[in-house]
Design an enzyme around this catalytic site. Structure first.
Site, PDB file in Angstrom:
ATOM      1  N   ASP A  17      -6.936  -2.441   3.533  1.00  0.00           N
ATOM      2  CA  ASP A  17      -5.978  -3.457   3.070  1.00  0.00           C
ATOM      3  C   ASP A  17      -6.328  -4.924   3.597  1.00  0.00           C
ATOM      4  O   ASP A  17      -5.415  -6.016   3.341  1.00  0.00           O
ATOM      5  CB  ASP A  17      -4.601  -2.941   3.616  1.00  0.00           C
ATOM      6  CG  ASP A  17      -4.002  -1.707   2.960  1.00  0.00           C
ATOM      7  OD1 ASP A  17      -4.467  -1.474   1.898  1.00  0.00           O
ATOM      8  OD2 ASP A  17      -3.490  -0.969   3.745  1.00  0.00           O
ATOM      9  N   ASP A  72      -1.411  -0.981   5.941  1.00  0.00           N
ATOM     10  CA  ASP A  72      -1.609  -0.687   7.367  1.00  0.00           C
ATOM     11  C   ASP A  72      -3.054  -0.296   7.608  1.00  0.00           C
ATOM     12  O   ASP A  72      -3.219   0.041   9.104  1.00  0.00           O
ATOM     13  CB  ASP A  72      -0.876   0.685   7.680  1.00  0.00           C
ATOM     14  CG  ASP A  72      -0.973   1.658   6.861  1.00  0.00           C
ATOM     15  OD1 ASP A  72      -1.740   1.601   5.675  1.00  0.00           O
ATOM     16  OD2 ASP A  72      -1.187   2.880   7.302  1.00  0.00           O
ATOM     17  N   ASP A  89       0.859  -1.336  -0.123  1.00  0.00           N
ATOM     18  CA  ASP A  89       0.014   0.081   0.069  1.00  0.00           C
ATOM     19  C   ASP A  89       1.115   1.234  -0.019  1.00  0.00           C
ATOM     20  O   ASP A  89       1.873   0.868   0.352  1.00  0.00           O
ATOM     21  CB  ASP A  89      -0.768   0.036   1.271  1.00  0.00           C
ATOM     22  CG  ASP A  89      -1.636   1.268   1.125  1.00  0.00           C
ATOM     23  OD1 ASP A  89      -2.083   1.640   0.253  1.00  0.00           O
ATOM     24  OD2 ASP A  89      -2.132   1.697   2.290  1.00  0.00           O
TER      25      ASP A  89
END
Length: 1191
Positions: free
Chosen positions: A881, A877, A500
């Site tokens: 996700d 995080d 990410d």
């Protein structure tokens, strides 16, 4: 289960069909002319989340049940153990396939990977009218009375049988495709009678985690194959009078069993204490006052009251009235509190959780604050209870983790099967020989099956876990928590890692950079602060009679921030934007809200400049209020990742009407604005800032000239029409200091890196270039889909990003580029997935930046990369996700919330350096597992050869010789084998091998086995040549004295035992690989000490042991010291050859050959898997070129 259908086909055909068709006439009742079943409806599919299972119905057959009982008795319970281990086999032996309506047991097939399947057997239970009134859910959300309910439980989920569909369906709650007004119509609550009926259907709202008693857990583990094999081995050793060795194994196995039982019970108690809770809740009853009940009595459809001070959510509910602030970190790891708003009341819109999750409060989360501004209660409708809730599914994933389809594990089972086959040959040979010598009784049994305990070592399964165990302990010291140790070995073969962007590659927080106001369809100058903006447009506002810039108003009000315990909480990005606006934010219920003629949620205030105060006076504001510009927030639409925007309705003090502000991704906001208000250079400006790596947020506005009541009734979609574009807010998101270093290390290791982000595509490309994901000389190709106006079909267009813009490239031109990578956003990705799916393989193979990705799209990308053959890791995080972290082979969550269970690994230090650290440990553990397996297998084969040679002579190793080898040498060495840490230098550019059946491991084992047997035979040959040597069979007559019944000490025994003990020691050295995945074994202090001590003691045993040791081990020591030195010299030769052979033959020649064989696969600057090689890409481009040339 298609492969099992052929097995049961004959059984299905034997079922006599009834002449009348199987037709439901009423719910719960069927028309049947006989008790014969139909073979239609034997199977159906069930789903738990996104996982699909196949089920088959079975009915117990009395003749088969009796036959199975006879077999169990005839085999003295052995068949019962087999049935216990493989319950599906017991089901097949005692039942016949039948229609699901008649079944009393269910066979469930779980496919994990392409080659791995697991089977479960579940009993069907039935609730009847004797249990009280019953109900059954229907598709329209209603509940109908019924006389019986048939169901089974699987992974804590309840599946009920539907007579209408003739299938078992997951009983979740009232979260189906129902209209929104269905939930609002239920505000009166449920009666006690209706609640009782639903509780029988759904069960209690209680996440029960059973804690086994010591006796139950003992029975579960004691009857596992590992311990049964231990018992069998001990029995064999007792028969052949190896009492000391059997006793030692019993003590060790008993201690291991005790520790395992206590740890299991302790873990169960920890989970139970963590998840089980019951609290008092207030529910609404029809025509009655509120009723206080315990949370375990809640059922779907109950209306609960959420107290203003907050509470823990005992189930999943849908918010119907009020606004709440929720802490969802226990489920998602997201530390920022989330605002939830009331569900709109609409008959035309149907509930879809992915779109309406901003109205859902999940079980296991904590409500920090609840507000309703008309003096009424905050109400919510229960939609799921128990294990159907989000918390229940989280706990279920802990209790029933998904199996990992890993080649190393599959090959280990195959190799154990091969060892079992070798032992079967040895058993057959030994049995024949013993019978020829006239032996009978238990002695034949013992000496025959002793071979099995030698070839298949009982300690092998335990020894293979040492690498993962020590790796998890080392990871804990680095603040990386592992909740699934099986994922450690899988992580050793990672060759692609996805990241990410925000909070992972870049810092968590963002800093305000600048704002770019838009006016009359044109961008103004950049403004770095609110003071500058106010001073610049003061005169312009005076001319337009606009007292305050709307862009600042939107920045100050369009957010979901709130005060909790006098502290401003919310998304750090929104806090930065609020601070940049220059406004002050006041908590609710302060004096500021009392000046409004309508109730507002919160108030923001601006300090006016002197010129602005003059404008306010001219607009009629009182002298008390003209020093402040006060805005009340009336209604909030929180940010939703699925639509990529948030909104807010505001009212300025003393203004008659309302304002609506909308904030979100520029591409989304632009589509909601009237075209004339959007600057013509919008895309160029957006691209310019994005290429600099900035985070860009757009703001839009609309005046709402309606009264308060009408505003409250308006839906979000009505507000988001014909907006006026206000400008762009530019945020700076700096890369983490370690990002470039980590990405470079992964690239040097030939681990491909991919970015999957929800941010802008150009921003993602810029960050990818800056951090090294995209190399300086690599061309970036943006992928877009447009409709061909001639053929009216979707067509892919490729745009090469240049320094001064973009230039379209045809597929033919694209092929001519030496190195390039692709970048695509979520919108085009969805179109390609639906319209041109054959192009996805090329995009997955070449894609580096996947931007504007929603959570489900991130998961799709992960699975697409896995389908290409990559072993994929994911690092993220945020809550968005979670799906990708679960879908990846190895997920690493950068969060300090240990309760997040989306990923098998959690880095509480939030450092990106955890990624290479994790890969190092995983590679180290995988190499350790390989080494331990080869060590145990080679030891077993050499000991098997030793015993077979001695059996041929008529003797064997003695009881204490076995004890010395297996306990002192093998057990302790294998226990400390995995303590060697990972190599701390750069990651090697090739992951460790994962297949035990590959040429390298097989040749390694064969060569070590041949060398070991050769040295033993050489030792025997030298012994036979000595003048003092007298053959064993001349000292003892095997026929008269009995085979293996005479004393076992002899010179042949010494010739085999003496060199073999050095083999068992230095096989560990040969297989204890160091560089490039592990440190040198000398750094493993315990292993080094064990090798030194064992070597010294073995030299002592070989040359000159004491009489006590000679008698204990039953060693017949040759009288000549020169011969003993000769045996020691042969052992030294073996040690040198073993180490050199493993280092040169396996580690050099085979690895070099393997690299040369695979080098043709490497395309661009990362290695592509087989399916993404030249042929697939060339075929794709050939198709593209042909499409372009079509008329």
């Amino acid at each position: 289960m298609k492969d099992r259908q052929a097995i049961y086909l004959d059984e299905v055909k034997n079922i006599k069909d009834s002449k009348e068709e199987f037709v439901p006439i009423e719910e719960g009742e069927f028309s049947k002319s006989s008790n014969k079943e139909s073979d239609d409806g034997c199977q159906n599919r069930i789903n738990i989340g996104k996982e699909e299972y196949e089920i088959e119905g079975y009915k117990t057959s009395l003749p088969r049940l009796i036959g199975a009982g006879v077999i169990i008795c005839a085999t003295a319970g052995t068949a019962g153990l087999v049935f216990y281990w493989w319950k599906w086999f017991y089901l097949f032996c005692t039942s016949v396939p039948c229609h699901l309506h008649y079944a009393n047991r269910i066979l469930i097939c779980e496919c994990s990977g392409k080659k791995s399947k697991r089977y479960f057997v579940k009993q069907i239970s039935t609730l009847s009218k004797d249990d009280g009134q019953l109900c059954r859910p229907s598709s329209d959300g209603c509940f109908e009375d019924t006389e019986s309910v048939r169901f089974f439980l699987f992974k804590k989920n309840r599946f009920i049988y539907s007579p209408r569909t003739e299938k078992f369906e997951l009983c979740t709650g009232i979260d189906g495709n129902l209209s929104l007004n269905y939930y609002h119509a239920a505000l009166n609550g449920l009666s006690d009678e209706e609640q009782d009926k639903r509780r029988k259907l759904y069960g209690p709202n209680y996440i029960h985690v059973p804690v086994d008693s010591f006796g139950k857990q003992f029975a579960k583990q004691f009857f596992q194959p590992f311990y049964i094999f231990q018992i069998f081995s001990v029995f064999v050793w007792i028969v052949i009078e190896y009492y000391y060795f059997a006793g030692a194994i019993v003590i060790m196995a008993g201690m291991g069993l005790l520790v395992s039982i206590l740890e299991t019970i302790q873990n169960q108690r920890k989970i139970k204490d963590m998840v089980e809770s019951t609290e008092a809740v207030c529910v609404v009853r029809p025509n009655e006052p509120f009723d206080d009940i315990t949370s375990d009595k809640l059922v779907p459809g109950d209306i609960i009251v959420i107290p203003p001070s907050g509470c823990g959510m005992p189930c999943d509910v849908l918010l119907l009235r009020g606004t709440v602030i929720v802490d969802e970190s226990p489920l998602t790891g997201e530390s920022v509190p989330v605002m939830k708003t009331a569900l709109p009341n609409s008959s035309s819109i149907h509930f879809l959780e992915s779109e309406h999750n901003r109205h859902v409060l999940y079980g296991g989360t904590a409500v920090l604050q609840a507000r309703y501004f008309e003096g009424e209660h905050v109400l919510a409708c229960v939609i799921r209870t128990g294990y159907s809730t989000a918390k229940g599914q989280m706990v279920s994933s802990i209790l029933y983790p998904q199996p990992l389809d890993f080649q190393f594990e599959r090959d280990s089972y195959k190799f154990i099967g091969i060892l079992a086959g070798i032992s079967a040959l040895g058993v057959g040979y030994n049995l024949t020989r013993l019978l020829q010598l006239g032996m009978t009784g238990w002695s034949v049994f013992g000496h025959t099956f002793d071979i099995v305990t030698i070839v298949v070592p009982p300690a092998l399964p335990a020894a293979m876990t040492v690498g993962s165990y020590y790796a998890s302990k080392r990871l804990e010291k680095q603040k990386i928590l592992c909740i699934n140790p099986r994922a450690i070995n899988v992580g050793g073969s990672l060759n692609l890692f996805c990241f990410d962007k925000t909070g992972t590659l870049t810092e968590d927080g963002m800093n305000f950079k600048t704002m770019l106001p838009s006016r009359e369809g044109k961008f103004d100058y950049e403004v770095s602060s609110h003071q500058t903006l106010l001073s610049m447009i003061a005169s312009a506002n005076r001319e337009d009679d606009e007292p305050f810039p709307k862009l600042l108003e939107g920045m100050a009000t369009c957010h979901s921030l709130t005060y909790i315990n006098d502290k401003l909480c919310g998304d750090p990005l929104e806090i930065q934007i609020l601070m940049a606006s220059g406004a002050t934010y006041e908590p609710p219920n302060t004096a500021g809200g009392q000046t409004y003629d309508v109730l507002v949620e919160t108030v923001v205030k601006f300090k006016r400049s002197l010129s602005s105060q003059q404008i306010a006076l001219e607009n009629g504001l009182s002298s008390e209020a003209n020093s402040e510009h006060v805005i009340g927030i009336v209604k909030i639409f929180p940010f939703a990742s699925s639509i990529q925007r948030s909104g807010v309705v505001t009212k300025t003090l003393d203004q008659p009407f309302f304002d609506f502000f909308c904030k979100g991704s520029p591409e989304t906001i632009m589509k909601l604005c009237t075209p004339e208000t959007v600057p013509k250079n919008f895309h160029q400006t957006l691209s310019w800032y994005a290429q600099k790596g900035y985070r860009i947020i757009a703001m839009a506005h609309r005046s709402i000239k309606k009264n308060y009541v009408k505003v409250q009734k308006m839906q979000r979609e009505e507000f988001e029409e014909n907006l006026t574009f206000l400008g762009l807010i530019i945020m700076e998101n700096r890369e983490k200091m370690e990002t470039k270093e980590v990405i470079k290390e992964l690239e040097m290791a030939d681990i491909r890196t991919v970015m999957i982000t929800g941010d802008n595509l150009d921003t993602g490309i810029c960050v990818a270039r800056n951090c090294g994901m995209v190399k300086p000389n690599t061309n970036v190709i943006k992928v877009e889909v447009k409709t061909d106006p001639i053929r009216n079909v979707k067509k892919i267009h490729y745009y090469q990003i240049l320094e001064d813009g973009v230039e379209e490239r045809s597929p033919t031109e694209l092929r001519s580029l030496l190195t390039y990578t692709m970048a695509i956003d979520g919108t085009n990705f969805d179109i390609i997935k639906e319209e041109i799916p054959e192009a996805l393989e090329n995009i997955y193979s070449r894609g580096t930046v996947f931007a504007r990705m929603k959570p489900n799209q991130k998961q799709t990308v992960i699975k697409g990369l896995q389908d290409l053959g990559y072993v994929v890791g994911m690092c993220g995080d945020g809550a968005n996700d979670c799906g990708a972290l679960k879908a990846a082979h190895v997920g690493l969550s950068l969060t300090d919330t240990e309760s997040s269970v989306a990923a098998p690994f959690t880095a509480s230090n939030s450092s990106l350096k955890s990624v290479p650290s994790l890969i190092r440990e995983c590679r180290c553990a995988l190499v350790t597992s390989f080494g331990v397996f080869k060590y145990m297998a080679a030891y077993s084969l050499i000991q098997f050869a030793s015993v077979m040679i001695l059996y041929q002579i008529g003797t064997n190793l003695t009881d204490f010789q076995f004890l010395y080898i297996d306990l002192f040498l093998i057990t302790f060495t294998s226990a400390v084998f995995g303590r060697t840490g990972p190599y701390q230098g750069p990651l090697h550019n090739k992951p460790p091998p994962t297949s035990l059946m590959a040429a390298g491991p097989v040749l390694s084992l064969l060569s070590q086995f041949i060398l070991g047997v050769g040295v033993i035979l050489a030792s025997l040959y030298l012994t036979f040549q000595q003048d003092w040597f007298v053959p064993y069979n001349k000292i003892y007559n095997l026929t008269e004295d009995g085979f293996l019944e005479s004393p076992l000490d002899c010179h042949e025994n010494y010739a085999v035992f003496a060199p073999s003990q050095f083999m068992y020691i230095f096989l560990a050295v040969s297989f204890c690989k160091g560089f490039p995945y592990r440190l040198c074994f000398l750094t493993n202090v315990l292993l080094t000490l064990a090798i030194i001590v064992a070597t010294v003691f073995s030299v002592y045993l070989t040359l000159s042991p004491t009489e006590w040791l000679l008698e204990l081990l039953e060693i017949k020591l040759p009288d000549e010291i020169g011969f003993r030195l000769l045996i020691l010299g042969i052992s030294l030769v073996y040690i040198i050859l073993s180490i050199l052979m493993e280092a040169f033959l396996v580690d050099y020649i085979l690895v070099k050959f393997d690299c040369q064989k695979k080098c043709f696969r490497q395309k661009s600057y990362w290695p592509l898997p087989t399916r993404a090689g030249n042929e697939g890409i060339d075929s794709f481009f050939k198709t593209e070129v042909e499409l372009c040339q079509m008329p």
